[in-house]
Design an enzyme around this catalytic site. Sequence first.
Site, PDB file in Angstrom:
ATOM      1  CB  THR A 290      -3.219   2.657 -11.306  1.00 26.43           C
ATOM      2  OG1 THR A 290      -3.585   1.351 -10.875  1.00 26.43           O
ATOM      3  CG2 THR A 290      -4.495   3.482 -11.380  1.00 26.43           C
TER       4      THR A 290
ATOM      5  CE1 TYR B  61      -4.209   4.564  -6.513  1.00 28.43           C
ATOM      6  CE2 TYR B  61      -4.747   2.594  -7.770  1.00 28.43           C
ATOM      7  CZ  TYR B  61      -3.837   3.555  -7.384  1.00 28.43           C
ATOM      8  OH  TYR B  61      -2.558   3.521  -7.879  1.00 28.43           O
TER       9      TYR B  61
HETATM   10  N1  UFG Z   1      -3.938 -10.304  -1.521  1.00 29.40           N
HETATM   11  C1  UFG Z   1      -4.219 -11.340  -0.658  1.00 29.40           C
HETATM   12  N2  UFG Z   1      -3.777 -11.251   0.631  1.00 29.40           N
HETATM   13  C2  UFG Z   1      -3.078 -10.186   1.093  1.00 29.40           C
HETATM   14  C3  UFG Z   1      -2.790  -9.129   0.195  1.00 29.40           C
HETATM   15  C4  UFG Z   1      -3.237  -9.223  -1.092  1.00 29.40           C
HETATM   16  O1  UFG Z   1      -4.864 -12.325  -1.024  1.00 29.40           O
HETATM   17  O2  UFG Z   1      -2.725 -10.157   2.293  1.00 29.40           O
HETATM   18  C5  UFG Z   1      -4.385 -10.401  -2.906  1.00 29.40           C
HETATM   19  C6  UFG Z   1      -5.357  -9.310  -3.302  1.00 29.40           C
HETATM   20  O3  UFG Z   1      -6.681  -9.649  -2.956  1.00 29.40           O
HETATM   21  C7  UFG Z   1      -5.131  -9.250  -4.801  1.00 29.40           C
HETATM   22  C8  UFG Z   1      -3.646  -9.594  -4.953  1.00 29.40           C
HETATM   23  O4  UFG Z   1      -3.280 -10.235  -3.741  1.00 29.40           O
HETATM   24  O5  UFG Z   1      -5.881 -10.227  -5.430  1.00 29.40           O
HETATM   25  C9  UFG Z   1      -2.776  -8.375  -5.149  1.00 29.40           C
HETATM   26  O6  UFG Z   1      -3.115  -7.439  -4.154  1.00 29.40           O
HETATM   27  P1  UFG Z   1      -2.224  -6.149  -3.866  1.00 29.40           P
HETATM   28  O7  UFG Z   1      -2.852  -5.442  -2.711  1.00 29.40           O
HETATM   29  O8  UFG Z   1      -0.800  -6.528  -3.745  1.00 29.40           O
HETATM   30  O9  UFG Z   1      -2.353  -5.302  -5.191  1.00 29.40           O
HETATM   31  P2  UFG Z   1      -3.652  -4.805  -5.977  1.00 29.40           P
HETATM   32  O10 UFG Z   1      -3.786  -5.677  -7.181  1.00 29.40           O
HETATM   33  O11 UFG Z   1      -4.834  -4.651  -5.112  1.00 29.40           O
HETATM   34  O12 UFG Z   1      -3.270  -3.328  -6.355  1.00 29.40           O
HETATM   35  C10 UFG Z   1      -2.026  -3.011  -6.910  1.00 29.40           C
HETATM   36  C11 UFG Z   1      -1.664  -1.600  -6.499  1.00 29.40           C
HETATM   37  C12 UFG Z   1      -2.616  -0.631  -7.127  1.00 29.40           C
HETATM   38  C13 UFG Z   1      -2.744  -0.884  -8.603  1.00 29.40           C
HETATM   39  C14 UFG Z   1      -3.081  -2.322  -8.889  1.00 29.40           C
HETATM   40  C15 UFG Z   1      -3.099  -2.570 -10.360  1.00 29.40           C
HETATM   41  O13 UFG Z   1      -1.723  -1.444  -5.083  1.00 29.40           O
HETATM   42  O14 UFG Z   1      -2.134   0.669  -6.891  1.00 29.40           O
HETATM   43  O15 UFG Z   1      -2.101  -3.142  -8.283  1.00 29.40           O
HETATM   44  O16 UFG Z   1      -3.416  -3.910 -10.638  1.00 29.40           O
HETATM   45  F1  UFG Z   1      -3.713  -0.120  -9.102  1.00 29.40           F
END
Ligand code: UFG
Length: 329
Positions: free
Chosen positions: A117, A141
């Site tokens: 990741t 994670y």
């Molecule tokens: N976000 C919101 N509202 C929501 C959901 C997400 O504002 O309801 C934002 C989060 O705060 C973040 C962005 O959207 O800034 C992306 O969030 P995600 O949960 O879609 O993805 P993440 O970036 O947290 O994590 C994903 C994968 C991980 C991986 C990571 C690598 O879930 O496994 O990308 O960048 F490690």
Amino acid sequence: MSVLVTGGGGYIGSHMVWHLTDAGEEVVVLDDFSSGFEWAVAPEARIVNGDCGDQALVARLIAEQGIEAIVHFAGSLLVGESVAKPLAYYLNNTVKSRSLIETAVTSGVKHFVFSSTAAVYGTPESFPVSEDAPLRPESPYGRSKLMTEMMLADASAAHGLRYAALRYFNVAGADPRGRTGESTRDSTHLVKIACETALGKRPGMAIFGDDYPTPDGTCIRDYIHVADLAAAHGDALRHLRAGGDSIIANCGYGRGFSVREVIDTVKRVSGRDFPVSVGPRRPGDPSAIVASPALIMDRLGWRPKYDNLDGIVESALRWEEALSRRNHL
Ligand code: UFG
């Protein structure tokens, strides 16, 4: 000869299984179906319900099914949840991976593809981030996955296992042929949540923080279509089978979109407006992260086919509609 896919009933795993069976490969899926689904697995694949950390089971499968490669997706994947439940993440992602790697070594499996990741980088100092950037994961994670990368490197040096660790950026979208998609209940992924909201499955959604040091104040991510990601695994497998060296490679497109840009795209592509509020920051979220895909393109010849946010959102919306029909059956 066949390929063992752990977590093959999950979001990315189920796309990989289709990718392999489409190419005529024999596939064995090992999944405990704690979050994946049997119906998401391509019908040509053999399904085994079990734990990838169960060494006796995995050794038996390797011997009986003539497994020569393992593609390891099984694990827990939510950054926020890992902050609240770190020990569960170290068990599921690190301890069980150790068991699986050991079984691969003792059973003579030579090729191992691991789902790592972008979270191993934390918040990088510069963009786009390449594989030699400092590794400073900000969540359990990310650390749980980085430890598995370290074990693979050491096991490879000592025992000759060759591996590809693919560092995924933000995976989104669904199979272009509509056969599988992200079906996880209570997903926390932005594209899925926005699509669910557009389709009325949620009354509204929140932006987690708009005071980040980015142009519109919301976090920036590199969204990669899941079909391009599955193809990257296929390229990695081909590389290892051809005798290629172990490789650690980013999987992303090299351009970022903010949370607001993603939500606006979902509104435009779906043609539906929906309520969006601004909430507090989510613990463990880096402000911005964008991949350099130069290495995977150069070393594995990977060429993305779906590098288009509108297309990613379209496929995700189509899958969300299909899920609604399935759940009403
Ligand atoms: N976000 C919101 N509202 C929501 C959901 C997400 O504002 O309801 C934002 C989060 O705060 C973040 C962005 O959207 O800034 C992306 O969030 P995600 O949960 O879609 O993805 P993440 O970036 O947290 O994590 C994903 C994968 C991980 C991986 C990571 C690598 O879930 O496994 O990308 O960048 F490690």
